[in-house]
Write an enzyme that holds these catalytic residues in place. Sequence first.
Site, PDB file in Angstrom:
ATOM      1  N   HIS A   1      47.739  35.817  47.974  1.00 55.40           N
ATOM      2  CA  HIS A   1      47.576  36.311  46.598  1.00 55.40           C
ATOM      3  C   HIS A   1      46.777  37.599  46.624  1.00 55.40           C
ATOM      4  O   HIS A   1      46.045  37.886  47.574  1.00 55.40           O
ATOM      5  CB  HIS A   1      46.880  35.258  45.732  1.00 55.40           C
ATOM      6  CG  HIS A   1      45.538  34.831  46.250  1.00 55.40           C
ATOM      7  ND1 HIS A   1      45.397  33.911  47.260  1.00 55.40           N
ATOM      8  CD2 HIS A   1      44.281  35.223  45.921  1.00 55.40           C
ATOM      9  CE1 HIS A   1      44.122  33.730  47.515  1.00 55.40           C
ATOM     10  NE2 HIS A   1      43.411  34.523  46.730  1.00 55.40           N
TER      11      HIS A   1
ATOM     12  N   HIS B   1      44.187  40.046  44.230  1.00 59.22           N
ATOM     13  CA  HIS B   1      43.319  40.146  43.056  1.00 59.22           C
ATOM     14  C   HIS B   1      43.473  41.552  42.469  1.00 59.22           C
ATOM     15  O   HIS B   1      43.304  42.537  43.203  1.00 59.22           O
ATOM     16  CB  HIS B   1      41.849  39.972  43.448  1.00 59.22           C
ATOM     17  CG  HIS B   1      41.523  38.663  44.109  1.00 59.22           C
ATOM     18  ND1 HIS B   1      40.798  37.666  43.475  1.00 59.22           N
ATOM     19  CD2 HIS B   1      41.799  38.189  45.357  1.00 59.22           C
ATOM     20  CE1 HIS B   1      40.642  36.639  44.301  1.00 59.22           C
ATOM     21  NE2 HIS B   1      41.245  36.927  45.460  1.00 59.22           N
TER      22      HIS B   1
HETATM   23  P1  5GP Z   1      40.408  33.859  47.387  1.00 59.45           P
HETATM   24  O1  5GP Z   1      38.920  33.753  47.633  1.00 59.45           O
HETATM   25  O2  5GP Z   1      41.180  32.755  48.058  1.00 59.45           O
HETATM   26  O3  5GP Z   1      40.926  35.232  47.678  1.00 59.45           O
HETATM   27  O4  5GP Z   1      40.576  33.716  45.823  1.00 59.45           O
HETATM   28  C1  5GP Z   1      40.879  32.555  45.164  1.00 59.45           C
HETATM   29  C2  5GP Z   1      40.721  32.831  43.688  1.00 59.45           C
HETATM   30  O5  5GP Z   1      41.366  31.814  42.949  1.00 59.45           O
HETATM   31  C3  5GP Z   1      39.264  32.859  43.195  1.00 59.45           C
HETATM   32  O6  5GP Z   1      38.994  34.114  42.584  1.00 59.45           O
HETATM   33  C4  5GP Z   1      39.190  31.701  42.203  1.00 59.45           C
HETATM   34  O7  5GP Z   1      38.352  31.981  41.100  1.00 59.45           O
HETATM   35  C5  5GP Z   1      40.631  31.527  41.792  1.00 59.45           C
HETATM   36  N1  5GP Z   1      40.988  30.181  41.389  1.00 59.45           N
HETATM   37  C6  5GP Z   1      40.666  29.031  42.028  1.00 59.45           C
HETATM   38  N2  5GP Z   1      41.201  27.969  41.398  1.00 59.45           N
HETATM   39  C7  5GP Z   1      41.896  28.469  40.344  1.00 59.45           C
HETATM   40  C8  5GP Z   1      42.682  27.860  39.317  1.00 59.45           C
HETATM   41  O8  5GP Z   1      42.854  26.641  39.245  1.00 59.45           O
HETATM   42  N3  5GP Z   1      43.233  28.688  38.401  1.00 59.45           N
HETATM   43  C9  5GP Z   1      43.066  30.048  38.440  1.00 59.45           C
HETATM   44  N4  5GP Z   1      43.644  30.771  37.467  1.00 59.45           N
HETATM   45  N5  5GP Z   1      42.336  30.651  39.396  1.00 59.45           N
HETATM   46  C10 5GP Z   1      41.761  29.876  40.336  1.00 59.45           C
END
Ligand code: 5GP
Length: 115
Positions: free
Chosen positions: A101, A103
């Site tokens: 994903h 951001h």
């Molecule tokens: P990573 O650290 O893996 O790059 O980012 C994961 C992101 O997913 C985090 O910014 C976190 O806030 C978001 N996130 C985690 N669980 C959920 C969810 O259930 N729904 C949404 N919309 N975002 C989520």
Amino acid sequence: MQGDCIFCRIIRGEIPSKKVFENEHVVAVEDINPQAPVHILILPKKHLSTSLEITEEDAVLLCWVFLAANEIARNKGVADKGYRIVMNCNEEGGQVIFHLHFHLLAGRHMLWPPG
Ligand code: 5GP
Ligand code: ZN
């Protein structure tokens, strides 16, 4: 596990989310814990655990990610001021959810270097 991961479930609508964009290739939702006034997650519909699983087959898919980002940035009114796209890979990269994903962060001045 593919299909069971939280982002696959969001993509299928099994977990509620605030969707801001969708086409055949990607879904974009508001991050549940926003780190900036605009914090959108762009999720390729194809499950890839990390960017290390990207192959040549996914070249067009990655283009769709950036086309979605362009449209979202324009819709949110942040395209001209600017925004940041972040992709975390594995533990030291800060990845928590193992479905590739991106951001899209905007609405404040971003710091460099990032933390
Ligand atoms: P990573 O650290 O893996 O790059 O980012 C994961 C992101 O997913 C985090 O910014 C976190 O806030 C978001 N996130 C985690 N669980 C959920 C969810 O259930 N729904 C949404 N919309 N975002 C989520
Ligand atoms: Zn997944």
